[in-house]
Design an enzyme around this catalytic site. Structure first.
Site, PDB file in Angstrom:
ATOM      1  N   ARG A 182      12.638 -28.687  26.249  1.00 41.36           N
ATOM      2  CA  ARG A 182      12.674 -27.629  25.218  1.00 41.36           C
ATOM      3  C   ARG A 182      11.880 -26.398  25.649  1.00 41.36           C
ATOM      4  O   ARG A 182      12.201 -25.280  25.239  1.00 41.36           O
ATOM      5  CB  ARG A 182      12.155 -28.207  23.890  1.00 41.36           C
ATOM      6  CG  ARG A 182      10.732 -28.679  23.923  1.00 41.36           C
ATOM      7  CD  ARG A 182      10.374 -29.564  22.733  1.00 41.36           C
ATOM      8  NE  ARG A 182      10.988 -30.891  22.836  1.00 41.36           N
ATOM      9  CZ  ARG A 182      10.861 -31.849  21.910  1.00 41.36           C
ATOM     10  NH1 ARG A 182      10.162 -31.637  20.816  1.00 41.36           N
ATOM     11  NH2 ARG A 182      11.428 -33.020  22.081  1.00 41.36           N
ATOM     12  N   ASP A 210       5.956 -34.537  28.327  1.00 44.13           N
ATOM     13  CA  ASP A 210       7.277 -35.144  28.481  1.00 44.13           C
ATOM     14  C   ASP A 210       8.319 -34.471  27.574  1.00 44.13           C
ATOM     15  O   ASP A 210       9.501 -34.736  27.689  1.00 44.13           O
ATOM     16  CB  ASP A 210       7.188 -36.651  28.191  1.00 44.13           C
ATOM     17  CG  ASP A 210       8.380 -37.417  28.727  1.00 44.13           C
ATOM     18  OD1 ASP A 210       9.158 -36.830  29.499  1.00 44.13           O
ATOM     19  OD2 ASP A 210       8.520 -38.599  28.367  1.00 44.13           O
ATOM     20  N   LYS A 233       5.926 -41.109  32.284  1.00 42.76           N
ATOM     21  CA  LYS A 233       6.804 -42.116  31.689  1.00 42.76           C
ATOM     22  C   LYS A 233       6.501 -43.488  32.272  1.00 42.76           C
ATOM     23  O   LYS A 233       5.898 -43.616  33.336  1.00 42.76           O
ATOM     24  CB  LYS A 233       8.273 -41.769  31.995  1.00 42.76           C
ATOM     25  CG  LYS A 233       8.843 -40.602  31.190  1.00 42.76           C
ATOM     26  CD  LYS A 233      10.306 -40.376  31.570  1.00 42.76           C
ATOM     27  CE  LYS A 233      10.923 -39.193  30.860  1.00 42.76           C
ATOM     28  NZ  LYS A 233      11.130 -39.365  29.428  1.00 42.76           N
ATOM     29  N   LYS A 269      19.913 -27.407  30.479  1.00 44.55           N
ATOM     30  CA  LYS A 269      18.629 -27.991  30.892  1.00 44.55           C
ATOM     31  C   LYS A 269      18.795 -28.560  32.293  1.00 44.55           C
ATOM     32  O   LYS A 269      19.611 -29.460  32.510  1.00 44.55           O
ATOM     33  CB  LYS A 269      18.200 -29.097  29.918  1.00 44.55           C
ATOM     34  CG  LYS A 269      16.988 -29.917  30.395  1.00 44.55           C
ATOM     35  CD  LYS A 269      16.524 -30.953  29.361  1.00 44.55           C
ATOM     36  CE  LYS A 269      15.455 -31.891  29.938  1.00 44.55           C
ATOM     37  NZ  LYS A 269      14.991 -32.910  28.971  1.00 44.55           N
ATOM     38  N   ASP A 318      18.421 -35.787  34.328  1.00 52.51           N
ATOM     39  CA  ASP A 318      17.893 -34.859  33.324  1.00 52.51           C
ATOM     40  C   ASP A 318      18.319 -33.406  33.577  1.00 52.51           C
ATOM     41  O   ASP A 318      17.864 -32.493  32.900  1.00 52.51           O
ATOM     42  CB  ASP A 318      16.364 -34.982  33.283  1.00 52.51           C
ATOM     43  CG  ASP A 318      15.808 -34.733  31.882  1.00 52.51           C
ATOM     44  OD1 ASP A 318      16.596 -34.798  30.917  1.00 52.51           O
ATOM     45  OD2 ASP A 318      14.598 -34.465  31.768  1.00 52.51           O
ATOM     46  N   GLU A 376       9.437 -31.567  27.843  1.00 55.97           N
ATOM     47  CA  GLU A 376       9.457 -30.413  28.742  1.00 55.97           C
ATOM     48  C   GLU A 376      10.753 -29.614  28.666  1.00 55.97           C
ATOM     49  O   GLU A 376      10.753 -28.401  28.860  1.00 55.97           O
ATOM     50  CB  GLU A 376       9.221 -30.884  30.191  1.00 55.97           C
ATOM     51  CG  GLU A 376      10.457 -31.392  30.947  1.00 55.97           C
ATOM     52  CD  GLU A 376      11.112 -32.624  30.331  1.00 55.97           C
ATOM     53  OE1 GLU A 376      10.410 -33.365  29.603  1.00 55.97           O
ATOM     54  OE2 GLU A 376      12.314 -32.855  30.540  1.00 55.97           O
ATOM     55  N   ASP A 380      12.576 -35.916  35.749  1.00 55.42           N
ATOM     56  CA  ASP A 380      11.617 -35.903  34.645  1.00 55.42           C
ATOM     57  C   ASP A 380      10.730 -37.142  34.723  1.00 55.42           C
ATOM     58  O   ASP A 380      11.087 -38.211  34.235  1.00 55.42           O
ATOM     59  CB  ASP A 380      12.368 -35.859  33.300  1.00 55.42           C
ATOM     60  CG  ASP A 380      11.411 -35.778  32.117  1.00 55.42           C
ATOM     61  OD1 ASP A 380      10.194 -35.568  32.342  1.00 55.42           O
ATOM     62  OD2 ASP A 380      11.883 -35.927  30.971  1.00 55.42           O
TER      63      ASP A 380
HETATM   64  N1  BES Z   1      14.634 -36.189  29.343  1.00 50.64           N
HETATM   65  C1  BES Z   1      14.022 -36.786  28.236  1.00 50.64           C
HETATM   66  C2  BES Z   1      15.024 -37.288  27.182  1.00 50.64           C
HETATM   67  C3  BES Z   1      15.933 -38.411  27.589  1.00 50.64           C
HETATM   68  C4  BES Z   1      15.552 -39.715  27.378  1.00 50.64           C
HETATM   69  C5  BES Z   1      17.166 -38.145  28.134  1.00 50.64           C
HETATM   70  C6  BES Z   1      16.415 -40.749  27.723  1.00 50.64           C
HETATM   71  C7  BES Z   1      18.026 -39.184  28.482  1.00 50.64           C
HETATM   72  C8  BES Z   1      17.651 -40.466  28.282  1.00 50.64           C
HETATM   73  C9  BES Z   1      13.093 -35.792  27.544  1.00 50.64           C
HETATM   74  O1  BES Z   1      12.514 -34.846  28.345  1.00 50.64           O
HETATM   75  C10 BES Z   1      11.983 -36.604  26.959  1.00 50.64           C
HETATM   76  O2  BES Z   1      11.220 -37.140  27.698  1.00 50.64           O
HETATM   77  N2  BES Z   1      11.943 -36.636  25.641  1.00 50.64           N
HETATM   78  C11 BES Z   1      10.968 -37.370  24.955  1.00 50.64           C
HETATM   79  C12 BES Z   1      10.483 -36.449  23.844  1.00 50.64           C
HETATM   80  C13 BES Z   1       9.212 -36.880  23.220  1.00 50.64           C
HETATM   81  C14 BES Z   1       8.045 -36.775  24.184  1.00 50.64           C
HETATM   82  C15 BES Z   1       9.005 -35.979  22.029  1.00 50.64           C
HETATM   83  C16 BES Z   1      11.625 -38.626  24.383  1.00 50.64           C
HETATM   84  O3  BES Z   1      12.807 -38.586  24.032  1.00 50.64           O
HETATM   85  O4  BES Z   1      10.955 -39.645  24.354  1.00 50.64           O
HETATM   86 ZN    ZN Z   2      13.574 -34.355  30.088  1.00 47.17          ZN
HETATM   87 ZN    ZN Z   3      10.637 -35.516  29.212  1.00 42.54          ZN
END
Ligand code: BES
Ligand code: ZN
Ligand code: ZN
Length: 486
Positions: free
Chosen positions: A340, A336, A266, A254, A277, A338, A259
């Site tokens: 996946r 968010d 966010k 990834k 990220d 994204e 992000d």
């Molecule tokens: N890049 C983030 C996940 C992340 C969070 C990595 C904290 C490292 C530290 C990912 O893209 C994300 O935003 N995930 C969301 C998913 C949700 C919207 C289903 C999350 O984890 O809140």
């Molecule tokens: Zn992310």
């Molecule tokens: Zn994200």
């Protein structure tokens, strides 16, 4: 830092620092006794005074005041002694003592010659600093260790070379991850890949612009759509002469270079560290750097989905329905989620290469950190054999991995009324539903997913791990390749 050996007596090592280790509860080694004798018993006296028992991280350090040709002697506790990470910490402890004393030459007495690779690796990783963007103070430039020497007469040249190459690979992953997102964008990742592709047997394909459209990489295009730095799929192939396609592995990373969350933006706190990220992409590029230098016998693909997730008039929206590279449709419920989407296209692309296994690495979910904390990465897979191999590789590399289950009941939370699937699971088990989203794109190819959201970043210095990006994953991927060769 130059890595070499010094075959003379420990009391003959000139300049800088000499380090010896002692495992918990163990007796002093011959080398420690020799140093102690030369210092008139000062080392054993200090060890006694400090209640030194050989616990990992415990140390006794003395200036030699002319009694030995080296300036300083260090006795370090090595705890359980022979774990790979423990060995890396030992060497890192010696190097950091030298750095703090502005000594530029380190000699270290290994307990076993076969530890040479991990010690070399630890010395380099422990010395790592991310200071590319800091002005150098000409009057007091940062201390450096120029030479790290193992005090052994064993032939460990190859081990030192391998340790050095792996350190280069991990440091590349660390530096890419630490790099700010205004520098490290999708184009930058492609340039790093081009540099790796200069090595023998390595070729590069970068898919961008119209070609992404023509191929129908709907996930990559949607996520990258809001950024002025357009997305790219980066594909490095390492193909040594005579290698069989059946043994090929594909690593997928990834590479979200920032992000922001996109239109589902966010919070300020949630966004602050989102320059990391692309840690999965960094691990894949690091592993490909190691492959390019160490030239193993089997084929390795390194695939990076590079995009920046930004809010903009051209951004993808919650409620969009995307047609992915595999042909499946995805209803976007949250921009968010994204990573996946980008990974789904890259994983499908990897299946077309017909590898024996796909391993993806991603800072995919905050839920993974909630479940496992900041040190462990989650492993999710529906293939027992490949999963076992990855877990064993993690053990060999001493990177912490913990398996989480895939749960078909939980996967139902991804069901969509408007498309084949949504990109958002329910409120619980977020690391699992994210993996189950990816599972939809792996076809029949054995696949293992690593969620490295926690392990990608260290809050503080801890042995050979330095505060900031850890380069997590590179060593596990290399161990996996190495295990296949044996
Ligand atoms: N890049 C983030 C996940 C992340 C969070 C990595 C904290 C490292 C530290 C990912 O893209 C994300 O935003 N995930 C969301 C998913 C949700 C919207 C289903 C999350 O984890 O809140
Ligand atoms: Zn992310
Ligand atoms: Zn994200």
């Amino acid at each position: 830092m130059k890595l070499s050996t010094f075959a003379g007596d420990v009391t003959a090592f000139e300049g800088g620092l000499v380090a010896v280790g002692r495992a918990q509860g163990a007796e002093a080694s011959e080398a420690e006794k020799a140093l102690d004798a030369a210092l008139g018993g000062a080392l054993s006296a200090a060890a006694e005074r400090l209640r030194f028992k050989g616990k990992a991280g415990q140390k006794v350090a003395l200036d030699t005041l002319g009694k030995l040709p080296c300036a300083r002697v260090l006795l370090l506790g090595t705890g359980d002694d022979d774990t790979p990470a423990g060995l890396r910490d030992f060497a890192s402890g010696a190097v950091n003592e030298a750095l703090s004393q502005r000594l530029d030459r380190v000699g270290l007495v290994p307990a076993r010659a076969e530890d040479a690779r991990q010690l070399a690796l630890g010395a380099r990783l422990g010395a790592y600093r991310f200071e590319d963007y800091k002005k150098v103070d000409e009057e007091a430039p940062p201390a450096r260790v120029e030479r790290f020497e193992l005090l052994t007469d064993a032939a460990v040249g190859d081990a030192l070379e391998a340790g050095d190459a792996l350190a280069d690979a991990v440091c590349l992953a660390r530096t890419l991850t630490n790099a700010p997102p205004n520098v490290c964008n999708p184009q930058y990742l492609a340039e790093i890949a081009a540099d790796i592709a200069k090595a023998p047997n390595v070729t590069l394909r970068v898919i961008e612009g119209d070609e992404l459209v023509k191929l129908g990489m709907g996930g990559v295009l949607a996520v990258g759509g809001g950024s002025s730095s357009p997305p790219r799929v980066i594909h490095l192939t390492y193909h040594p002469p005579g290698a069989s396609k059946d043994d090929a592995l594909a690593f997928v990373g990834k590479g979200i270079t920032f992000d922001s969350g996109g239109l589902n933006v966010k919070t300020a706190k949630g966004m602050a560290e989102m320059f990391i990220d692309m840690g999965g992409a960094a691990a894949v590029l690091g592993a490909m750097r190691a492959v390019a230098s160490l030239q193993p016998d089997s084929i390795v693909h390194g695939i990076v989905g590079a995009a920046e997730n930004m809010p903009d008039g051209a951004s993808y929206r919650p409620s969009d329905i995307l047609t992915m590279y595999s042909g499946k449709t995805v209803e976007v419920l949250n921009t968010d989620a994204e990573g996946r989407l980008v990974l789904a296209d890259c994983i499908h692309y990897a299946t077309e290469l017909e590898p024996r296994g796909i391993i993806d690495l991603a800072t995919l979910t905050g839920a993974c950190m909630v479940a496992l904390g900041p040190y462990y990465s989650a492993v999710l897979s529906d293939d027992e054999a490949l999963c076992e191999q990855v877990l064993a590789a993690g053990k060999a590399a001493d990177e912490r991995l913990w398996r989480l289950p895939l749960d078909p009941k939980l996967a139902k939370t991804l069901e969509s009324k408007r498309a084949d699937i949504t990109n958002l699971g329910g409120p619980y088990g977020g690391a699992i539903t994210a993996a189950q989203f990816l599972q939809n794109f792996k076809g029949d190819t054995p696949w293992v997913h690593l969620d490295i959201a926690g392990a990608v970043l260290a809050e503080k210095d801890d042995g050979h791990i330095r505060a900031g990006a850890t380069g997590f994953g590179v060593l596990t991927l290399w161990s996996l390749i190495e295990a296949a060769a044996n």
